[in-house]
Design an enzyme around this catalytic site. Sequence first.
Site, PDB file in Angstrom:
ATOM      1  N   LYS A  95       0.696  -1.286  -0.033  1.00  0.00           N
ATOM      2  CA  LYS A  95      -0.097   0.058  -0.057  1.00  0.00           C
ATOM      3  C   LYS A  95       0.909   1.186   0.115  1.00  0.00           C
ATOM      4  CE  LYS A  95      -3.981   1.858   2.967  1.00  0.00           C
ATOM      5  NZ  LYS A  95      -4.759   1.720   3.916  1.00  0.00           N
ATOM      6  N   SER A 171      -9.529   1.832   3.592  1.00  0.00           N
ATOM      7  CA  SER A 171      -8.663   2.612   2.645  1.00  0.00           C
ATOM      8  C   SER A 171      -7.867   1.733   1.817  1.00  0.00           C
ATOM      9  CB  SER A 171      -7.756   3.618   3.366  1.00  0.00           C
ATOM     10  OG  SER A 171      -6.970   3.004   4.443  1.00  0.00           O
ATOM     11  N   SER A 195      -9.930  -0.327   7.673  1.00  0.00           N
ATOM     12  CA  SER A 195      -9.393  -0.012   6.538  1.00  0.00           C
ATOM     13  C   SER A 195      -8.802  -1.273   5.801  1.00  0.00           C
ATOM     14  CB  SER A 195      -8.142   0.996   6.524  1.00  0.00           C
ATOM     15  OG  SER A 195      -8.428   2.101   6.782  1.00  0.00           O
TER      16      SER A 195
END
Length: 489
Positions: A95, A171, A195
């Site tokens: 990420k 996220s 997330s």
Amino acid sequence: MNGRHDEAYGVERMSNDDLWAKSAGWLADAIRMREVSAREVMAAHLERMECVNGHVNAVVSRFDDASLKAADQADKAVARGEEVGPLHGVPVSVKINLAVAGQVTDEGCLTYADDEPETEDAIAVDRMRDAGAIVNARTNMPDLGMRWNTNNDLHGRTYNAWNPDVSPGGSSGGAAVAVATGMSPLALASDFGGSLTVPAALNGVVSLRPTSGRLAAPAHAAIEGDVAVRLFYTDGVIARSVEDVELAFGTLAGAHPLNPSSADAVRGSAPRRALLIRGLPGTPTDPDVRDGLDCTAKALSDAGFDVVEGALPSLDEASALWQGVTYSEMARGLPPEVMAMFSDETRAWTAAVMAQAPLLDTHEVPGALARRIAIATEWSTLLADSPFIVGPVDPGLAWDRDFDSSGDLRKVAGELHERYKLTIAGTFLGLPTLTLPVSVNSQGLPVAVQLLSWRFTEWQLLHAASLIEKYVATRFTPVDPRIPSSVLG
């Protein structure tokens, strides 16, 4: 894209001959035994990325030359008979809020796009490399991780792996979609309040949010003093099976001097009892979600668990206190120049979220944290008798892809927090949470459940999840993304 249609679930299933569709554990064993080369494995994943990423925009940067070179070195190590790590030659995506040496950590934000590249890896990335994994890509997120959706002005929108008309979650939306579509078998991502859990559920993959503070992951320097970040943030992992999540967690876990709460992994056993949460107060449960919970309960019951239905103490209060601590800190700590970093969508969503949240004055925060201890005691007492909590990630249907950028955003934010209150409460208390798919609903989308247990009991959680996965006996991913003409046009 080498897919075949599965009539039972209405999704595309992959041929077992495709290396990009194999599990991380299978790939590591095959590379170690020289049944396949690390270069072949990496090339297959890069080719897969070329085929599908243009449709879903999960990967925002890829490292073809570097990853192929690293794969060649991995093959040479095997040829020399060297002892190799448990993930030797296995691709992993990262990420974009986790540091990768030589790359900019832009966090999906235009303001950070021209920052200096990182000089070293994040601890989680470093540990994955030590285990032999090769970073092949970085994945998308909303700007600064501020939404349960994945879209930003720097890299654009990520689309759900199963249906681009619904949200991929956030996220860690890019991480979940990359794994679900076969671009990497493992993804490193992070979680502050769902997330990992939310995008894993929406894309039919497995995620583990470890105990808060369990893994060595110092917070971003710009916000490292914030109480909420220190209490709620954690790195985590996404994969397509419980076995692969366990493999990755075993690599990531372990004490580190930069994080005094991090701890070595200790295996153990627990009584075979589980508390089933069939619904959340004030929120209707979709029949397909209820069926998924029933399937999970049956799986545990058949495995010898005593499964009882019940409710969780102070659930609403725990969720509200997470909002109070988190959004109050944001309200005080997001000056105009920081708010100006956000896209227009994220700025509007952040304002709506804070407008509906039960904000706390500075003098009220210590009391909220004292209540956190009291509620944790209530839950720990419950978990001493029933070590596993099983419940929905979201009792309702998937949100459409524009849910947080259109309509009455304050109303949507309030409903969202109601539907995610179990996930948020678990985060507030710092509990390990594992999410896995158990069925497909009438809309052709995955239905997931989440399992929670007491702090530092990830191995017990993984074992229980593996029993559920074995009972379900369905491989939900990887899938070929569906791209309707409205999106292609």
